[in-house]
Design a protein around this motif. Structure first.
Motif, PDB file in Angstrom:
ATOM      1  N   GLY A  46       0.860  -1.197  -0.093  1.00  0.00           N
ATOM      2  CA  GLY A  46       0.023  -0.052   0.093  1.00  0.00           C
ATOM      3  C   GLY A  46       0.934   1.147  -0.180  1.00  0.00           C
ATOM      4  N   VAL A  47       0.216   2.214  -0.773  1.00  0.00           N
ATOM      5  CA  VAL A  47       0.967   3.570  -0.592  1.00  0.00           C
ATOM      6  C   VAL A  47      -0.194   4.664  -0.072  1.00  0.00           C
ATOM      7  N   VAL A  48       0.052   5.214   0.873  1.00  0.00           N
ATOM      8  CA  VAL A  48      -0.711   6.249   1.355  1.00  0.00           C
ATOM      9  C   VAL A  48      -0.177   7.788   1.289  1.00  0.00           C
ATOM     10  N   SER A  49      -1.182   8.694   0.727  1.00  0.00           N
ATOM     11  CA  SER A  49      -0.382   9.872   0.465  1.00  0.00           C
ATOM     12  C   SER A  49      -1.227  10.926   0.931  1.00  0.00           C
ATOM     13  N   PHE A  50      -0.759  11.999   1.116  1.00  0.00           N
ATOM     14  CA  PHE A  50      -1.474  13.325   1.645  1.00  0.00           C
ATOM     15  C   PHE A  50      -0.961  14.361   1.130  1.00  0.00           C
ATOM     16  N   LEU A  51      -1.906  15.324  -0.020  1.00  0.00           N
ATOM     17  CA  LEU A  51      -1.661  16.328  -0.494  1.00  0.00           C
ATOM     18  C   LEU A  51      -2.190  17.500   0.248  1.00  0.00           C
TER      19      LEU A  51
END
Length: 147
Positions: A30-35
């Protein structure tokens, strides 16, 4: 594995950065991101982030290293802008790649909470042609206290 930590003075393409990061970690489950981006509305004309160079990038790297010590990550990306930005422009991108989603979520949230409340940036906002400094909110301090 060393984190990809960058302090930028120019804009960046979040989709391209996230695609590059994801491609670099194919074994991650999994890859979790916040922009984070400059809010539009409420008369906001611009956002300006200033920082103290000798502390900012080393502090960001130290924060990323702490996240890597706390969670089993395949990779960590931390991009943060400085300077003047217009509404809608990206400010910060944090992404965590891990074999298991919980590590990725926790690392991304930890990193973002610390960047928001315990960072080396001074933020001001322009509205109605006037600049005003923005201080961290009580919620920001509460977010960081749980870590």
């Amino acid at each position: 594995m060393s984190p990809d930590v960058r302090l930028l003075t120019a804009g960046f393409d979040p989709a391209a950065e996230l695609a590059r990061f994801t491609a670099a970690h194919p074994a991650a489950g999994g890859v979790v991101s916040f922009l984070g981006q400059v809010r539009a509305g409420q008369g906001v004309e611009a956002l300006d982030l200033q920082h103290y160079g000798p502390l900012t990038l080393p502090g960001m790297r130290g924060l990323a290293d702490e996240a890597l010590r706390r969670w089993a990550l395949d990779g960590l990306l931390v991009l943060h802008r400085s300077g003047e930005m217009a509404p809608g422009e990206p400010i910060v991108l944090v992404a965590a790649a891990a074999r298991h989603r919980r590590d990725a979520f926790a690392a991304a949230e930890f990193t973002m909470d610390h960047l928001k409340s315990d960072s080396w940036f001074w933020k001001r906002e322009k509205a109605g042609g006037e600049w005003r400094w923005i201080e961290p909110r009580a919620e920001d301090h509460a977010d960081i206290a749980r870590w």
